[in-house]
Design a protein around this motif. Structure first.
Motif, PDB file in Angstrom:
ATOM      1  N   ALA A 330     126.524 -26.942  77.252  1.00  0.00           N
ATOM      2  CA  ALA A 330     126.166 -26.479  75.906  1.00  0.00           C
ATOM      3  C   ALA A 330     124.982 -27.269  75.371  1.00  0.00           C
ATOM      4  N   LYS A 331     125.011 -28.584  75.543  1.00  0.00           N
ATOM      5  CA  LYS A 331     123.893 -29.425  75.092  1.00  0.00           C
ATOM      6  C   LYS A 331     122.599 -29.056  75.812  1.00  0.00           C
ATOM      7  N   ALA A 332     122.712 -28.774  77.108  1.00  0.00           N
ATOM      8  CA  ALA A 332     121.525 -28.414  77.885  1.00  0.00           C
ATOM      9  C   ALA A 332     120.913 -27.110  77.393  1.00  0.00           C
ATOM     10  N   LEU A 333     121.757 -26.140  77.041  1.00  0.00           N
ATOM     11  CA  LEU A 333     121.245 -24.871  76.518  1.00  0.00           C
ATOM     12  C   LEU A 333     120.564 -25.065  75.173  1.00  0.00           C
ATOM     13  N   LEU A 334     121.137 -25.918  74.320  1.00  0.00           N
ATOM     14  CA  LEU A 334     120.504 -26.186  73.030  1.00  0.00           C
ATOM     15  C   LEU A 334     119.152 -26.875  73.223  1.00  0.00           C
ATOM     16  N   ALA A 335     119.074 -27.793  74.174  1.00  0.00           N
ATOM     17  CA  ALA A 335     117.805 -28.465  74.457  1.00  0.00           C
ATOM     18  C   ALA A 335     116.780 -27.473  74.990  1.00  0.00           C
ATOM     19  N   GLU A 336     117.226 -26.578  75.850  1.00  0.00           N
ATOM     20  CA  GLU A 336     116.344 -25.547  76.388  1.00  0.00           C
ATOM     21  C   GLU A 336     115.814 -24.637  75.284  1.00  0.00           C
ATOM     22  N   ALA A 337     116.654 -24.377  74.284  1.00  0.00           N
ATOM     23  CA  ALA A 337     116.257 -23.526  73.161  1.00  0.00           C
ATOM     24  C   ALA A 337     115.405 -24.273  72.142  1.00  0.00           C
ATOM     25  N   GLY A 338     115.254 -25.596  72.332  1.00  0.00           N
ATOM     26  CA  GLY A 338     114.445 -26.396  71.410  1.00  0.00           C
ATOM     27  C   GLY A 338     115.163 -26.713  70.121  1.00  0.00           C
ATOM     28  N   THR A 339     116.491 -26.618  70.135  1.00  0.00           N
ATOM     29  CA  THR A 339     117.282 -26.876  68.919  1.00  0.00           C
ATOM     30  C   THR A 339     118.497 -27.733  69.278  1.00  0.00           C
ATOM     31  N   PRO A 340     118.276 -29.026  69.567  1.00  0.00           N
ATOM     32  CA  PRO A 340     119.414 -29.883  69.961  1.00  0.00           C
ATOM     33  C   PRO A 340     120.453 -30.049  68.854  1.00  0.00           C
ATOM     34  N   LYS A 341     120.047 -29.833  67.605  1.00  0.00           N
ATOM     35  CA  LYS A 341     120.974 -29.887  66.477  1.00  0.00           C
ATOM     36  C   LYS A 341     120.883 -28.558  65.720  1.00  0.00           C
ATOM     37  N   VAL A 342     122.006 -27.901  65.539  1.00  0.00           N
ATOM     38  CA  VAL A 342     122.040 -26.602  64.872  1.00  0.00           C
ATOM     39  C   VAL A 342     123.088 -26.634  63.767  1.00  0.00           C
ATOM     40  N   SER A 343     122.669 -26.258  62.566  1.00  0.00           N
ATOM     41  CA  SER A 343     123.592 -26.207  61.424  1.00  0.00           C
ATOM     42  C   SER A 343     123.840 -24.753  61.027  1.00  0.00           C
ATOM     43  N   PHE A 344     125.075 -24.440  60.722  1.00  0.00           N
ATOM     44  CA  PHE A 344     125.389 -23.108  60.195  1.00  0.00           C
ATOM     45  C   PHE A 344     126.723 -23.151  59.458  1.00  0.00           C
ATOM     46  N   GLU A 345     126.975 -22.110  58.691  1.00  0.00           N
ATOM     47  CA  GLU A 345     128.221 -22.012  57.926  1.00  0.00           C
ATOM     48  C   GLU A 345     129.153 -20.990  58.567  1.00  0.00           C
ATOM     49  N   MET A 346     130.423 -21.301  58.575  1.00  0.00           N
ATOM     50  CA  MET A 346     131.446 -20.367  59.043  1.00  0.00           C
ATOM     51  C   MET A 346     132.345 -20.002  57.863  1.00  0.00           C
ATOM     52  N   ILE A 347     132.422 -18.711  57.555  1.00  0.00           N
ATOM     53  CA  ILE A 347     133.352 -18.271  56.523  1.00  0.00           C
ATOM     54  C   ILE A 347     134.598 -17.721  57.198  1.00  0.00           C
ATOM     55  N   TYR A 348     135.709 -17.846  56.497  1.00  0.00           N
ATOM     56  CA  TYR A 348     136.971 -17.350  57.046  1.00  0.00           C
ATOM     57  C   TYR A 348     137.962 -17.165  55.905  1.00  0.00           C
ATOM     58  N   ALA A 349     138.975 -16.334  56.141  1.00  0.00           N
ATOM     59  CA  ALA A 349     140.001 -16.090  55.135  1.00  0.00           C
ATOM     60  C   ALA A 349     140.912 -17.305  55.028  1.00  0.00           C
ATOM     61  N   ASN A 350     141.332 -17.605  53.800  1.00  0.00           N
ATOM     62  CA  ASN A 350     142.062 -18.853  53.574  1.00  0.00           C
ATOM     63  C   ASN A 350     143.544 -18.734  53.935  1.00  0.00           C
ATOM     64  N   SER A 351     143.802 -18.533  55.219  1.00  0.00           N
ATOM     65  CA  SER A 351     145.168 -18.564  55.730  1.00  0.00           C
ATOM     66  C   SER A 351     145.360 -19.830  56.545  1.00  0.00           C
ATOM     67  N   THR A 352     146.597 -20.218  56.747  1.00  0.00           N
ATOM     68  CA  THR A 352     146.892 -21.455  57.469  1.00  0.00           C
ATOM     69  C   THR A 352     146.322 -21.429  58.879  1.00  0.00           C
ATOM     70  N   THR A 353     146.552 -20.333  59.597  1.00  0.00           N
ATOM     71  CA  THR A 353     146.098 -20.242  60.985  1.00  0.00           C
ATOM     72  C   THR A 353     144.577 -20.277  61.079  1.00  0.00           C
ATOM     73  N   SER A 354     143.909 -19.486  60.224  1.00  0.00           N
ATOM     74  CA  SER A 354     142.434 -19.471  60.243  1.00  0.00           C
ATOM     75  C   SER A 354     141.866 -20.843  59.925  1.00  0.00           C
ATOM     76  N   ASP A 355     142.504 -21.558  58.994  1.00  0.00           N
ATOM     77  CA  ASP A 355     142.039 -22.887  58.617  1.00  0.00           C
ATOM     78  C   ASP A 355     142.138 -23.841  59.812  1.00  0.00           C
ATOM     79  N   GLN A 356     143.231 -23.761  60.548  1.00  0.00           N
ATOM     80  CA  GLN A 356     143.405 -24.633  61.712  1.00  0.00           C
ATOM     81  C   GLN A 356     142.372 -24.322  62.794  1.00  0.00           C
ATOM     82  N   ILE A 357     142.143 -23.023  63.046  1.00  0.00           N
ATOM     83  CA  ILE A 357     141.179 -22.642  64.083  1.00  0.00           C
ATOM     84  C   ILE A 357     139.768 -23.053  63.682  1.00  0.00           C
ATOM     85  N   ALA A 358     139.414 -22.831  62.417  1.00  0.00           N
ATOM     86  CA  ALA A 358     138.076 -23.189  61.938  1.00  0.00           C
ATOM     87  C   ALA A 358     137.825 -24.683  62.091  1.00  0.00           C
ATOM     88  N   GLN A 359     138.815 -25.507  61.773  1.00  0.00           N
ATOM     89  CA  GLN A 359     138.646 -26.953  61.898  1.00  0.00           C
ATOM     90  C   GLN A 359     138.501 -27.376  63.356  1.00  0.00           C
TER      91      GLN A 359
END
Length: 497
Positions: A330-359
């Motif tokens: 995964a790190k090698a692909l990000l380096a190849e893409a020229g973006t070793p650090k990528v930030s983004f937001e993940m939205i999800y419904a506020n259920s217990t299971t979704s919260d655990q998976i998101a974390q």
């Protein structure tokens, strides 16, 4: 936000509220977006509609179409005309007749209304014509093996034509129970429709769906008598339920999936490195350990997924293997893409299971160079943001359809109704369009396989797992049969006094 949901429900629990013998209370994980089958997008909407709005055809545990409002049907020789016959003496909840004219009005509305979510499901229909009160003919632009499966769901649900304009808040339908009231984010109340054709098979005078995103609260209310049944039990609670003499577990394998949809072309969200470069998306998939999610959150019940078709589907592609967890790659692909650090937001419904998976995804992604900001929102808010393109990634899933088209076309064909990713590949859309009308199994499967080969490389959706449908009921409940679709049929279900 979760506290807002939990407080009134915990108050109910502490007050020792119990349900009456002629009332069924069901705990739902999410709230609905609306009560109009033509506009509905939520799985829980389908759960409620199962009691509220009958379809032209039904689907049982064997995933085969069977009569519901329509008593029989037949195709012409080239599969371009479907003639259906309704059961006689059917009425909507307002007493108006369910006849061929009403069916035509409903199907025409689903096809033509600007904000209809059913357009893509019925896009093969050229016209609907009335033969007489009980018979009508659906003429197709081309053969469509997906039509009957679609007519077993929201596309085939009938609403009284006089109430089309108010259906989203006060539907007048055709099911065993009729609408009484709704308190958003809290409850939906139905009462028995005494003139229903099979009314004797439905034993509750009242059905109440309680909205409880927190799985702990749902289970606690079931144990205290505040609920009779809940859907989507947290896998970690399965051993506790099995050991409780007052509860019963009813589980069945679903035909759906859970996944991470990535905005690649829906508004401004698709302009991030994650949306623009498939190598970044491939790196994200490699950073996610799907089996760890299965073991930690799913307690071994979340079958890791790599495609929209479960292993029980004849259209499942055995050549597509579940992605490996490989941080260094995964790190090698990000380096190849020229973006070793990528930030983004993940939205999800506020259920217990979704919260655990998101974390878990957040922590896994960090190991490879992803800075993932988590944003839990109400379920309907999540859908609104997904539809408008106001997101980077959204953690969501699909309850599934027994025909493969229902699990892939509307999510990945160009500009289709549930294509939150904004993904558009002409070859994929062409293959999916052809698969819609291909009657030969081998030829149809090859079209899906060809489309999936491209999708697996582009990765607009990272499929995470195929979930089971775990229902929990009080021991006082009898006769419940779980369905692979995850819907709840109350036909033949009873409760001890």
């Amino acid at each position: 936000m979760r506290l807002i949901f939990a407080l009134p429900l915990m108050a109910m629990l502490l007050a020792g509220t119990s349900t009456l013998a002629n009332e069924m209370k069901i705990g739902l994980q999410d709230d609905l977006d609306g009560l109009d089958p033509v506009k509905s997008r939520t799985f829980v909407g389908e759960v409620v509609f199962k009691s509220l709005c009958d379809s032209l055809v039904d689907v049982g545990q064997d995933l085969q179409a069977k009569p519901e409002l329509a008593s029989k049907w037949s195709w012409n020789s080239d599969m371009t005309e479907l003639t259906m016959t309704l059961f006689p003496n059917l009425t909507f909840h307002d007493g108006s007749p369910i006849n061929a004219q009403a069916v035509k009005a409903n199907l025409d509305r689903a096809i033509t209304q600007p904000d209809s979510m059913r357009k893509s499901e019925l896009q093969s229909i050229d016209s609907v014509s009335v033969i007489d009160d009980l018979n009508f003919k659906i003429k197709l632009k081309r053969p469509d093996p997906t039509l009957l499966p679609q007519l077993s769901n929201r596309a085939g649900m009938m609403v009284a034509p006089a109430h089309f304009d108010t259906a989203v808040t006060a539907p007048v339908c055709s099911g065993p129970y009729k609408f009484v009231s709704r308190q958003q984010n809290y409850s939906i109340s139905l009462e028995k429709f005494q003139n229903y054709r099979d009314a004797a098979d439905y034993h509750f005078d009242k059905v109440t769906f309680m909205i409880m995103p927190d799985t702990t609260v749902r289970l606690a209310n079931l144990r205290s008598g505040g609920l009779d049944m809940l859907e989507r039990l947290a896998p970690s609670d399965i051993p506790s339920v099995k050991s409780d003499a007052n509860l019963q577990l009813a589980a069945i394998t679903s035909v759906g999936y859970q996944g991470l949809t990535i905005n690649v072309g829906n508004g401004s969200g698709g302009k991030s490195p994650l949306g623009k470069d498939k190598r970044v998306r491939q790196a994200l998939q490699l950073a996610i350990d799907k089996d760890a999610i299965n073991q930690v959150v799913g307690a071994g019940t979340f079958e890791p997924a790599q495609q929209p078709f479960t292993s029980v589907s004849p259209f499942h592609n055995t050549a597509i293997k579940v992605s490996e967890h490989n941080v260094e790659k995964a790190k090698a692909l990000l380096a190849e893409a020229g973006t070793p650090k990528v930030s983004f937001e993940m939205i999800y419904a506020n259920s217990t299971t979704s919260d655990q998976i998101a974390q878990m995804i957040q922590a896994m992604g960090a190991e490879a160079g992803f800075d993932i900001k988590l944003h839990a929102v109400e379920f309907t808010t999540m859908l609104t943001q997904a539809q408008s393109g106001d997101f980077d990634t959204v953690l969501t899933g699909w309850s599934g359809r027994y025909d493969p088209d229902g699990n892939i076309h509307q999510f990945l064909a160009c500009k289709d109704s549930l294509n939150y990713a904004g993904y558009c590949n002409s070859q994929v859309t062409g293959d999916l369009d052809k698969a819609k009308v291909e009657g030969n199994f081998d030829a149809r499967k090859k079209l899906y396989d060809d489309a999936q080969n491209i999708i697996q490389d582009d990765l607009p959706i990272i499929y995470l797992y195929h979930q089971p449908w775990p229902f929990v009921l009080s021991k006082k409940i009898h006769g419940f049969q779980p369905l692979p679709t995850g819907l709840i049929s109350l036909k033949g279900v009873t409760k001890d006094d």
